[in-house]
Enzyme design. Sequence first.
Site, PDB file in Angstrom:
ATOM      1  N   THR A 164       0.807   3.448  -6.482  1.00  0.00           N
ATOM      2  CA  THR A 164       1.411   3.931  -5.243  1.00  0.00           C
ATOM      3  C   THR A 164       0.764   5.268  -4.913  1.00  0.00           C
ATOM      4  OG1 THR A 164       3.525   4.384  -4.132  1.00  0.00           O
ATOM      5  CG2 THR A 164       3.317   5.134  -6.411  1.00  0.00           C
ATOM      6  N   VAL A 201       0.862  -1.180   0.000  1.00  0.00           N
ATOM      7  CA  VAL A 201       0.000   0.000   0.000  1.00  0.00           C
ATOM      8  C   VAL A 201       0.896   1.225   0.000  1.00  0.00           C
ATOM      9  CG1 VAL A 201      -1.536   1.394   1.462  1.00  0.00           C
ATOM     10  CG2 VAL A 201      -2.065  -1.005   1.029  1.00  0.00           C
ATOM     11  N   CYS A 202       0.454   2.266  -0.690  1.00  0.00           N
ATOM     12  CA  CYS A 202       1.160   3.541  -0.723  1.00  0.00           C
ATOM     13  C   CYS A 202       2.587   3.350  -1.268  1.00  0.00           C
ATOM     14  CB  CYS A 202       1.144   4.171   0.675  1.00  0.00           C
ATOM     15  SG  CYS A 202       1.521   5.921   0.743  1.00  0.00           S
ATOM     16  N   THR A 203       3.572   3.994  -0.668  1.00  0.00           N
ATOM     17  CA  THR A 203       4.949   3.905  -1.171  1.00  0.00           C
ATOM     18  C   THR A 203       5.618   2.574  -0.856  1.00  0.00           C
ATOM     19  OG1 THR A 203       5.663   5.085   0.811  1.00  0.00           O
ATOM     20  CG2 THR A 203       5.361   6.391  -1.193  1.00  0.00           C
ATOM     21  N   GLY A 256      -3.200   2.401  -3.562  1.00  0.00           N
ATOM     22  CA  GLY A 256      -2.737   3.784  -3.622  1.00  0.00           C
ATOM     23  C   GLY A 256      -2.372   4.308  -2.242  1.00  0.00           C
TER      24      GLY A 256
END
Length: 233
Positions: free
Chosen positions: A120, A100-102, A150
């Site tokens: 991302t 998730v995310c970075t 994201g």
Amino acid sequence: MKIQMFIYPGMTLLDLIGPLQTWSSWPGAEFQFVAQSVGSIATDCGLSVNATHSFGEGWSAPDILFVPGGTEGTFALLGNEEVLTFLEQQGNNAGWITSVCTGSVVLAAAGLLTGYRATTHWMAKDMLPAFGVEVGEGRWVIDRNRASGGGVTAGIDFGLVLMAHIAGEERLAEMVQLGMEYSPNPPFNSGTPDEARPEILAAVTAMFNSEGTERREELMLHAINRHSARHSI
């Protein structure tokens, strides 16, 4: 279902908690929280989480390998050879490789997203192509056995859709969504760059770029060079 969640100092807590809360309702699911060393790990909001296993103690072939994101703590991993090597090794045996995310930037640096489509946080999307990753749009992306969410709050959506995908039907995920009363109704229409007012977008972008930009660029270059030496793009 053996779910191995990698945790590290400075990660974003909600990146971890969104999928964890969702998957905790998965019948038969087992969890490991793996870090370089066991014990308390401080997140970027000050609340600590507990690492239950070190790298040498965790499952060697989890059904799901998960990596949360963050900012400075996450980018520091791009220069951490022990972490990148561990993730690369785990990725060779894991059923699903997820983030998730970075967290997807870290997976990409470990060579686990080369030739795959992933997403991302919107502020980090331009980092993925340097590792041979095709950037996907939307709150989540599933490409073969890679799944990515994201930024931050997308972790719940990501968790639900992956649960439905693996289970082969939506009933379980729909029950979990209802149990969590997950029906987003945000007070502001400012959750994506396309939705946010220009001055809000500019302020958030400037804030991100003002925090450790030079160090992030140095770590990115190191990770790109490492990746190029080990993986073909």
